[in-house]
Design an enzyme around this catalytic site. Structure first.
Site, short mmCIF file in Angstrom:
data_model
loop_
_atom_site.label_atom_id
_atom_site.label_comp_id
_atom_site.label_asym_id
_atom_site.label_seq_id
_atom_site.Cartn_x
_atom_site.Cartn_y
_atom_site.Cartn_z
N VAL A 4 -5.89 1.16 6.33
CA VAL A 4 -4.47 1.29 6.63
C VAL A 4 -3.98 2.48 5.82
O VAL A 4 -4.60 2.82 4.81
CB VAL A 4 -3.62 0.04 6.24
CG1 VAL A 4 -4.00 -1.15 7.07
CG2 VAL A 4 -3.67 -0.24 4.77
N LYS B 243 -10.29 -8.66 5.37
CA LYS B 243 -9.82 -8.03 6.61
C LYS B 243 -10.13 -8.86 7.84
O LYS B 243 -11.25 -9.36 7.99
CB LYS B 243 -10.51 -6.67 6.77
CG LYS B 243 -9.86 -5.58 5.97
CD LYS B 243 -10.57 -4.24 6.16
CE LYS B 243 -10.23 -3.37 4.97
NZ LYS B 243 -11.21 -2.32 4.71
N GLU C 267 -5.14 8.19 8.32
CA GLU C 267 -4.86 9.19 7.28
C GLU C 267 -3.36 9.46 7.24
O GLU C 267 -2.80 10.08 8.15
CB GLU C 267 -5.61 10.52 7.50
CG GLU C 267 -7.11 10.42 7.53
CD GLU C 267 -7.72 10.04 6.18
OE1 GLU C 267 -7.06 10.22 5.15
OE2 GLU C 267 -8.85 9.54 6.18
N SER C 268 -2.72 9.03 6.16
CA SER C 268 -1.25 9.08 6.10
C SER C 268 -0.67 10.46 6.38
O SER C 268 0.34 10.57 7.09
CB SER C 268 -0.77 8.56 4.73
OG SER C 268 -1.30 9.34 3.68
N CYS D 175 0.84 -1.21 0.00
CA CYS D 175 0.00 0.00 0.00
C CYS D 175 0.87 1.26 0.00
O CYS D 175 1.66 1.47 0.92
CB CYS D 175 -0.91 -0.03 1.23
SG CYS D 175 -1.64 1.57 1.62
#
Lengths: 251, 251
Positions: free
Chosen positions: A71, A58, A87-88, A31
């Site tokens: 993720v 999942k 939230e990256s 990802c």
């Protein structure tokens, strides 16, 4: 305690995570948004436990950590209620503030806002190329021209800034936040019929930047081989995503 | 210099904006994301020029300010290159840092991250209710249940926090960032067949919060009447959006 190097699936037993105050990083090995957080953790040498999650099937217990099932997620264990951040970009900014060694976001509020806007402008690059990158057989025919137009913004911006990295003479937040896709783009040379590569002239500055970035220790530490990316995407298109090939040849 | 109170359209002459170092706020009077920035400017009493833009028939010159043609946009005139900031949350955070009177974002990095995640979780509320709010005759039949489920998160969160506002005893960033939609929800009582209203029991805490918020000076300063919201949405559905009715009864 070493956690198993595998992607936890539906039906799996909830792993016992050590209560040692070390943060928990929930990730999927391929990802790109998780990759952003991985870069932050590596750049700042933040100790963490890594738990891999199968995003198609999942594990039921995953919603206890990340209510939306997304993720990347980072759970803080040393604080009350052990909150999970998602939230990256929000995670990246939190880590930058909490672990101020090697600052990656600009200190100046205006430059910080401009960098965040630039990162937002990567979203059209991602959404245009996503079907091609993920080997979707129904990728729109205009995906590549749209992708290249969106990417022009970054070529132009590097020229305007006139520095080797977006952040200047050394790597900063824009560099790391867009990097994961540059690691993945070369898989199109393997997976597309036309053996797609970024045009050497149109993206001259970006390609120079890419070569520089590829030499960075943090980038190398979090890197997966382009063959693996290509193989994973193909397996996903065939309906049987091979998440765990990420660990091929690794400890 | 007073700028005209009208939404500039395609074919309009580019207005001459004063070079007085005052920031320029590009807005559409009924846009909830622009409303967020309006609340920030009002809360911090930041002097600004306001330029309204017709979002359907965008003036050609608008891309000189906001390359993607989006509102809200804030152009800074007192600095080199006069950059334009976009994305309501990025603008909000910049303004909060640059004008530190009445801090709205939490200082603590963790609370700040948690508040930003909560604001992100408002996105599913907005996307579920958008077609109903904008009188789209093809609104999905499950729009309202989906909206209410997404809104439950906020009802629960207010309970958890146990304070009148999301920020505590006084208004903070979450309160202002979600407010614009609460100003617009009552228009559904006018525009929907079933005269939709939020359920008094299910959303008890949120409705109490809404009543408190409505009394805030800043909220009142930026408010448009619910009848106007309803009228605007109807005009938009009929293919002839009446942006300028926002100025009805105003100077």
């Amino acid at each position: 305690m070493a956690l198993p190097q595998k992607h936890f699936k539906r039906g799996s037993t909830k792993p016992e995570l050590p209560e040692d105050g070390v943060l928990r990083f929930f990730s999927m090995a391929f990802c790109p948004f998780s990759h952003r957080v991985h870069l932050m953790l590596a750049a700042k040498q933040i100790e963490h436990h890594k738990i891999y999650v199968d995003l198609i099937e999942k594990p039921e217990w995953y919603k206890d950590y990340s209510p939306l099932g997304k993720v990347p997620a980072v759970q803080l264990t040393g604080v009350e209620d052990q909150p999970t951040l998602v939230e990256s970009l929000i995670i990246a900014e939190y880590l930058d503030q909490q672990y101020p060694q090697t600052r990656l976001f600009p200190k100046d509020p205006l430059q910080k806002a401009l960098d965040k806007i630039l990162i937002e402008r990567f979203a059209p690059v991602v959404s245009a190329i996503y079907p091609v990158l993920t080997c979707n057989p129904n990728a729109p025919t205009d995906a590549i021209p749209k992708f290249e137009n969106a990417l022009d913004v970054f070529e132009v911006e590097l020229g305007k800034r006139g520095t080797p990295y977006f952040a200047g003479q050394s790597i900063g937040i824009v560099d790391y936040m867009i990097w994961p896709w540059f690691e993945r783009f070369p898989s199109m040379k393997i997976n597309t019929e036309q053996k797609y590569e970024l045009d050497a002239k149109r993206f001259e500055k970006l390609l120079k930047w890419r070569d520089l970035m590829a030499q960075d220790e943090v980038v190398q530490k979090t890197a997966l081989d382009v063959q693996l990316h290509a193989e994973f995407q193909k397996s996903k298109t065939l309906g049987n995503p091979q998440y765990d090939i990420a660990f091929k040849g690794k400890l």
